[in-house]
Write an enzyme that holds these catalytic residues in place. Sequence first.
Site, PDB file in Angstrom:
ATOM      1  N   LYS A  60      -2.348  -2.944  -1.623  1.00  0.00           N
ATOM      2  CA  LYS A  60      -1.492  -2.033  -0.849  1.00  0.00           C
ATOM      3  C   LYS A  60      -0.047  -2.295  -1.246  1.00  0.00           C
ATOM      4  O   LYS A  60       0.382  -3.452  -1.242  1.00  0.00           O
ATOM      5  CB  LYS A  60      -1.689  -2.280   0.644  1.00  0.00           C
ATOM      6  CG  LYS A  60      -0.853  -1.383   1.547  1.00  0.00           C
ATOM      7  CD  LYS A  60      -1.087  -1.716   3.019  1.00  0.00           C
ATOM      8  CE  LYS A  60      -0.248  -0.789   3.900  1.00  0.00           C
ATOM      9  NZ  LYS A  60      -0.407  -1.097   5.335  1.00  0.00           N
TER      10      LYS A  60
ATOM     11  N   LYS B  53      -0.827  -7.476  -0.576  1.00  0.00           N
ATOM     12  CA  LYS B  53       0.003  -6.527   0.171  1.00  0.00           C
ATOM     13  C   LYS B  53       1.462  -6.825  -0.128  1.00  0.00           C
ATOM     14  O   LYS B  53       1.971  -7.906   0.180  1.00  0.00           O
ATOM     15  CB  LYS B  53      -0.267  -6.643   1.669  1.00  0.00           C
ATOM     16  CG  LYS B  53       0.524  -5.656   2.520  1.00  0.00           C
ATOM     17  CD  LYS B  53       0.159  -5.797   3.984  1.00  0.00           C
ATOM     18  CE  LYS B  53       0.942  -4.833   4.856  1.00  0.00           C
ATOM     19  NZ  LYS B  53       0.597  -4.986   6.297  1.00  0.00           N
TER      20      LYS B  53
END
Length: 332
Positions: free
Chosen positions: A252, A199
């Site tokens: 992400k 992330k």
Amino acid sequence: MAYPLVRHRRLRSTAGLRNLVRETMISVNDFIAPIFVTEGTGIKDEIASMPGVYHWSLDTLEQELSEIVGLGIQSILLFGVPDHKDATGTSAFDDNGIVQRAARKIKALYPELVIVADTCLCQFTDHGHCGVVHTSDCGAEIGNDESLELLAKAAVSQAKAGADIIAPSNMMDGFVTAIRQALDDAGFANTPIMSYAVKYSSAYYGPFREAAHSTPQFGDRKTYQMDPANAREALREAQSDVDEGADFLMVKPGLAYLDIVRMLRDRYSLPIVIYNVSAEYSMVKAAAMQGWIDERAIVLETLTGMKRAGADLIITYHAKDAARWLKENEAN
């Protein structure tokens, strides 16, 4: 007469031929639809920066769920927006918190719908960070190990409420180990962990922070989320989560990190998840509203590209529209 030795266009000449040799297919089974549930009653409020995405109260939630299920989408990503915030995010692990009550209601209405529970503290803390904050003369620091204890409590509370998959998004070191141990100890050894393994500290999260009311009140998240410039680091992060027992690996954001998705796909056999995040969605919506792009064509091409890069599952705010368009394509 000179001519090409190979005529690649032979396999592109008709729609039927193109269908026969198509390498990558997207399906409604690939989609996970995010949902934002909030305190209150009678609430269906459109999020200004995310047209078509809403805050739902528990009494209106069935409207959204019935549409999702009716389109054949089998999984949701559940976010809660609480009315109480404090320094340690206690409502994140309150058995009567908004996420927990929403999970119980969803399971009562649609028991077969797979609930992926986002497991973080940022929506629930008054400072907007994903862990416990320590302040000193040197500034503020996010305490890693203390945060793990709270995140583990939140995961267990979510599993007790009916979450099928725990999705920790906090990027604390060791979060998979802490949550796996807590779930196992609480009798949830069969509850999978969908790790936000890679992330990045990204500019693409802006609209989400409006939706989740999770903007940091000071500083940023660069000390725990990844530097967008780094790729090899992604492999280290992913390897740690594999070693600690993750069941899914997530990347992400999506569009700017398709190379990372391919790196993970080539190295790991676990299911790979990509998050088609809020700004990626909002930019498409804004351009479509101006008439600058063909929204349907752009969205389906983007989702196909994510699948082609190696993603098995796609978390996307386009899920309902994409499911509807795929059905229309099948009908034609």
